[in-house]
Write an enzyme that holds these catalytic residues in place. Structure first.
Site, PDB file in Angstrom:
ATOM      1  N   LYS A  49      29.737  25.502 -24.314  1.00 28.45           N
ATOM      2  CA  LYS A  49      31.032  24.947 -24.622  1.00 28.45           C
ATOM      3  C   LYS A  49      31.229  24.795 -26.129  1.00 28.45           C
ATOM      4  CE  LYS A  49      30.996  22.183 -20.377  1.00 28.45           C
ATOM      5  NZ  LYS A  49      30.848  20.824 -19.845  1.00 28.45           N
ATOM      6  N   GLY A  50      30.139  24.608 -26.845  1.00 23.52           N
ATOM      7  CA  GLY A  50      30.199  24.125 -28.231  1.00 23.52           C
ATOM      8  C   GLY A  50      30.970  24.981 -29.207  1.00 23.52           C
ATOM      9  N   GLU A 105      28.857  31.598 -31.770  1.00 25.08           N
ATOM     10  CA  GLU A 105      28.051  30.436 -31.353  1.00 25.08           C
ATOM     11  C   GLU A 105      28.348  29.243 -32.245  1.00 25.08           C
ATOM     12  OE1 GLU A 105      26.374  28.773 -29.453  1.00 25.08           O
ATOM     13  OE2 GLU A 105      24.774  29.826 -28.426  1.00 25.08           O
ATOM     14  N   ASP A 106      28.044  28.060 -31.742  1.00 19.73           N
ATOM     15  CA  ASP A 106      28.199  26.865 -32.575  1.00 19.73           C
ATOM     16  C   ASP A 106      27.010  26.668 -33.507  1.00 19.73           C
ATOM     17  OD1 ASP A 106      26.468  26.251 -30.464  1.00 19.73           O
ATOM     18  OD2 ASP A 106      27.386  24.314 -30.011  1.00 19.73           O
ATOM     19  N   ASP A 109      19.471  27.131 -33.494  1.00 18.16           N
ATOM     20  CA  ASP A 109      18.401  26.180 -33.805  1.00 18.16           C
ATOM     21  C   ASP A 109      17.073  26.940 -33.781  1.00 18.16           C
ATOM     22  OD1 ASP A 109      16.945  23.904 -34.173  1.00 18.16           O
ATOM     23  OD2 ASP A 109      17.550  22.907 -32.346  1.00 18.16           O
ATOM     24  N   LYS A 137      20.082  26.584 -38.515  1.00 21.03           N
ATOM     25  CA  LYS A 137      18.981  25.734 -39.007  1.00 21.03           C
ATOM     26  C   LYS A 137      17.770  26.621 -39.282  1.00 21.03           C
ATOM     27  CE  LYS A 137      20.242  21.621 -36.273  1.00 21.03           C
ATOM     28  NZ  LYS A 137      19.849  20.789 -35.111  1.00 21.03           N
ATOM     29  N   PHE A 158      20.221  16.538 -36.248  1.00 12.81           N
ATOM     30  CA  PHE A 158      21.197  16.638 -35.164  1.00 12.81           C
ATOM     31  C   PHE A 158      22.619  16.473 -35.698  1.00 12.81           C
ATOM     32  CE2 PHE A 158      23.630  15.459 -31.437  1.00 12.81           C
ATOM     33  CZ  PHE A 158      23.178  16.392 -30.528  1.00 12.81           C
ATOM     34  N   ASP A 165      28.516  18.476 -29.461  1.00 10.63           N
ATOM     35  CA  ASP A 165      28.576  17.228 -28.702  1.00 10.63           C
ATOM     36  C   ASP A 165      27.272  16.430 -28.724  1.00 10.63           C
ATOM     37  OD1 ASP A 165      27.089  19.073 -27.041  1.00 10.63           O
ATOM     38  OD2 ASP A 165      27.380  17.643 -25.412  1.00 10.63           O
ATOM     39  N   ARG A 171      33.118  16.270 -29.340  1.00 12.87           N
ATOM     40  CA  ARG A 171      33.530  17.658 -29.610  1.00 12.87           C
ATOM     41  C   ARG A 171      34.842  17.736 -30.365  1.00 12.87           C
ATOM     42  NH1 ARG A 171      30.091  20.925 -26.621  1.00 12.87           N
ATOM     43  NH2 ARG A 171      29.491  20.209 -24.549  1.00 12.87           N
TER      44      ARG A 171
HETATM   45  P1  5GP Z   1      18.420  27.400 -29.707  1.00 14.62           P
HETATM   46  O1  5GP Z   1      18.851  28.119 -30.959  1.00 14.62           O
HETATM   47  O2  5GP Z   1      17.311  26.420 -30.000  1.00 14.62           O
HETATM   48  O3  5GP Z   1      18.064  28.312 -28.577  1.00 14.62           O
HETATM   49  O4  5GP Z   1      19.572  26.496 -29.113  1.00 14.62           O
HETATM   50  C1  5GP Z   1      20.819  26.328 -29.634  1.00 14.62           C
HETATM   51  C2  5GP Z   1      21.564  25.321 -28.761  1.00 14.62           C
HETATM   52  O5  5GP Z   1      20.963  24.026 -28.889  1.00 14.62           O
HETATM   53  C3  5GP Z   1      22.987  25.160 -29.241  1.00 14.62           C
HETATM   54  O6  5GP Z   1      23.860  26.073 -28.617  1.00 14.62           O
HETATM   55  C4  5GP Z   1      23.292  23.712 -28.906  1.00 14.62           C
HETATM   56  O7  5GP Z   1      23.735  23.592 -27.574  1.00 14.62           O
HETATM   57  C5  5GP Z   1      21.951  23.001 -29.017  1.00 14.62           C
HETATM   58  N1  5GP Z   1      21.779  22.347 -30.332  1.00 14.62           N
HETATM   59  C6  5GP Z   1      20.836  22.669 -31.260  1.00 14.62           C
HETATM   60  N2  5GP Z   1      20.939  21.888 -32.347  1.00 14.62           N
HETATM   61  C7  5GP Z   1      21.986  21.048 -32.124  1.00 14.62           C
HETATM   62  C8  5GP Z   1      22.607  19.998 -32.914  1.00 14.62           C
HETATM   63  O8  5GP Z   1      22.232  19.666 -34.056  1.00 14.62           O
HETATM   64  N3  5GP Z   1      23.685  19.367 -32.350  1.00 14.62           N
HETATM   65  C9  5GP Z   1      24.157  19.665 -31.120  1.00 14.62           C
HETATM   66  N4  5GP Z   1      25.209  18.979 -30.663  1.00 14.62           N
HETATM   67  N5  5GP Z   1      23.589  20.661 -30.335  1.00 14.62           N
HETATM   68  C10 5GP Z   1      22.514  21.341 -30.842  1.00 14.62           C
END
Ligand code: 5GP
Length: 183
Positions: A49-50, A105-106, A109, A137, A158, A165, A171
């Site tokens: 959703k992000g 993507e939002d 990480d 990140k 975070f 969210d 959001r």
């Molecule tokens: P990754 O890159 O670790 O596979 O995961 C990314 C997902 O982790 C993002 O789409 C989001 O849903 C969640 N996420 C990672 N860091 C954050 C953050 O700082 N804030 C929020 N709200 N979600 C995060």
């Protein structure tokens, strides 16, 4: 900019203003428009959703009238005891064959979700796959994955707001907030 935001007992402080976000969204849109110049029929995939807020702004800034927009998400379900939780890409209704795909993507990480998504989409034989993220990140990357387009590289803290969210909340905030450092 609004001041501190308190949710679920956590405090968030202002980090990026709506004006800063808008400027970087425009820059990323310019990069995407330049790279898609010679392609026909690009398709944007907004990852729910992000990414919905970022995608709405970015797609309008890119301004390609021949582009399509589709929405996907990862659904988690419990696999067998040996596989644990399994994530599956759902919602893709468009045929990506021969299309130039831009994933929106939002936040990236660890990079695991991004790599998994690119692998899943490449199975559909698109002409190209590009990856745009609002936030990246780099210190958290477990995979070495580097997105093609990044609005902001940020520390591993975070983040909340502009689509992101905490437990479904936050959001709709226009600015981006970061969790307050513990004293
Ligand atoms: P990754 O890159 O670790 O596979 O995961 C990314 C997902 O982790 C993002 O789409 C989001 O849903 C969640 N996420 C990672 N860091 C954050 C953050 O700082 N804030 C929020 N709200 N979600 C995060």
């Amino acid at each position: 900019m609004e001041n501190k935001v308190k949710l679920n007992g956590l405090t968030f402080v202002p980090y990026l203003t709506a004006e800063q976000i808008s400027a970087e969204v425009k820059r990323v849109a310019d990069e995407i428009r330049r790279d898609l110049k010679d392609t026909c029929k690009p398709i944007f995939l907004c990852v729910l959703k992000g990414a919905f807020v970022f995608a709405a702004d970015l797609i309008r800034e890119v301004g390609r009238e021949d582009s399509k927009v589709s929405f996907v998400r990862y659904a988690s379900y419990e696999g067998t005891s040996s596989t644990g939780t399994v994530k599956q890409l759902v919602g893709l209704t468009e045929d990506l064959g021969g299309r130039d795909v831009v994933i929106i993507e939002d936040i990236v990480d660890t990079g695991l979700t991004a790599l998994r998504m690119i692998e899943d989409l490449k199975a559909q034989n698109p002409a190209s796959v590009r990856f745009a993220t609002l936030l990246y990140k780099p210190e958290s990357s477990k995979t070495g994955f580097v997105p093609d387009y990044v609005a902001f590289s940020i520390p591993s803290k975070f983040i909340l707001g502009y689509g992101l969210d905490l437990d479904g909340q936050g959001r709709g905030l226009k600015d981006i907030y970061v969790i307050e450092d513990e004293a």
